[in-house]
Write a protein that holds these residues in place. Structure first.
Motif, PDB file in Angstrom:
ATOM      1  N   GLY A 115     -23.343 -56.399 -52.768  1.00  0.00           N
ATOM      2  CA  GLY A 115     -22.238 -55.572 -53.210  1.00  0.00           C
ATOM      3  C   GLY A 115     -21.148 -56.421 -53.827  1.00  0.00           C
ATOM      4  N   GLN A 116     -20.085 -55.753 -54.287  1.00  0.00           N
ATOM      5  CA  GLN A 116     -18.976 -56.446 -54.941  1.00  0.00           C
ATOM      6  C   GLN A 116     -17.983 -57.026 -53.953  1.00  0.00           C
ATOM      7  OE1 GLN A 116     -18.744 -56.987 -58.372  1.00  0.00           O
ATOM      8  NE2 GLN A 116     -20.869 -56.349 -58.124  1.00  0.00           N
ATOM      9  N   GLY A 117     -18.035 -56.582 -52.719  1.00  0.00           N
ATOM     10  CA  GLY A 117     -17.151 -57.120 -51.697  1.00  0.00           C
ATOM     11  C   GLY A 117     -15.934 -56.245 -51.456  1.00  0.00           C
ATOM     12  N   THR A 118     -15.386 -56.355 -50.251  1.00  0.00           N
ATOM     13  CA  THR A 118     -14.157 -55.656 -49.892  1.00  0.00           C
ATOM     14  C   THR A 118     -13.268 -56.620 -49.117  1.00  0.00           C
ATOM     15  OG1 THR A 118     -13.255 -53.664 -48.822  1.00  0.00           O
ATOM     16  CG2 THR A 118     -15.124 -54.699 -47.727  1.00  0.00           C
ATOM     17  N   GLN A 119     -11.987 -56.623 -49.465  1.00  0.00           N
ATOM     18  CA  GLN A 119     -11.048 -57.583 -48.884  1.00  0.00           C
ATOM     19  C   GLN A 119     -10.589 -57.134 -47.497  1.00  0.00           C
ATOM     20  OE1 GLN A 119      -9.688 -60.634 -50.213  1.00  0.00           O
ATOM     21  NE2 GLN A 119      -8.928 -60.813 -48.113  1.00  0.00           N
ATOM     22  N   VAL A 120     -10.639 -58.050 -46.557  1.00  0.00           N
ATOM     23  CA  VAL A 120     -10.080 -57.838 -45.222  1.00  0.00           C
ATOM     24  C   VAL A 120      -9.024 -58.908 -44.998  1.00  0.00           C
ATOM     25  CG1 VAL A 120     -10.528 -57.901 -42.744  1.00  0.00           C
ATOM     26  CG2 VAL A 120     -12.155 -56.776 -44.275  1.00  0.00           C
ATOM     27  N   THR A 121      -7.820 -58.471 -44.686  1.00  0.00           N
ATOM     28  CA  THR A 121      -6.730 -59.395 -44.428  1.00  0.00           C
ATOM     29  C   THR A 121      -6.153 -59.112 -43.056  1.00  0.00           C
ATOM     30  OG1 THR A 121      -6.187 -59.485 -46.792  1.00  0.00           O
ATOM     31  CG2 THR A 121      -4.518 -60.279 -45.244  1.00  0.00           C
TER      32      THR A 121
END
Length: 124
Positions: A115-121
């Motif tokens: 996948g394109q990725g999802t940001q976790v902060t």
């Protein structure tokens, strides 16, 4: 061909929780092993968790063991990553991956579709 789309990332305080989802589409996507990886700035992409197509077997990276749970719902062609007790060091882009071969995959090159990725902060 299989496509994977992540969702559920965001900003959370340390100690909090998030649930990531990965919706897979394409031929036989519901019968393929899947995994989660993450990549923090300036670091290599690292293994987080993996699950077999049936969901009967799972495996976790040492840094998330006991805090993260991977699961899947094949009727929806979706894999989840429940993340609890989050720490600032969990901050990264999280990627979903699909493996064409049976069995758990623990390495980057075990997987064929990403996948394109999802940001976790995670803030301290």
């Amino acid at each position: 061909q299989v496509q994977a789309v992540e969702s559920g990332g965001g900003l959370v305080q340390a100690g909090g929780s998030l649930r990531l989802s990965c919706a897979a589409s394409g031929r036989t996507s519901s019968r393929l092993p899947m995994g989660w990886f993450r990549q923090a700035p300036g670091k290599e992409r690292e293994f987080v968790a993996a699950i077999t197509w049936s969901g009967s077997s799972t495996y976790y990276g040492d840094s998330v063991k006991g805090r993260f749970t991977i699961s899947r719902e094949n009727a929806k062609n979706t894999v989840y990553l429940q993340m609890n007790s989050l720490k600032p060091e969990d901050t990264a882009v999280y990627y979903c991956a699909v493996r064409r071969s049976l069995g758990l995959g623990l390495r980057l090159d075990d997987y064929d579709y990403w996948g394109q990725g999802t940001q976790v902060t995670v803030s301290s």
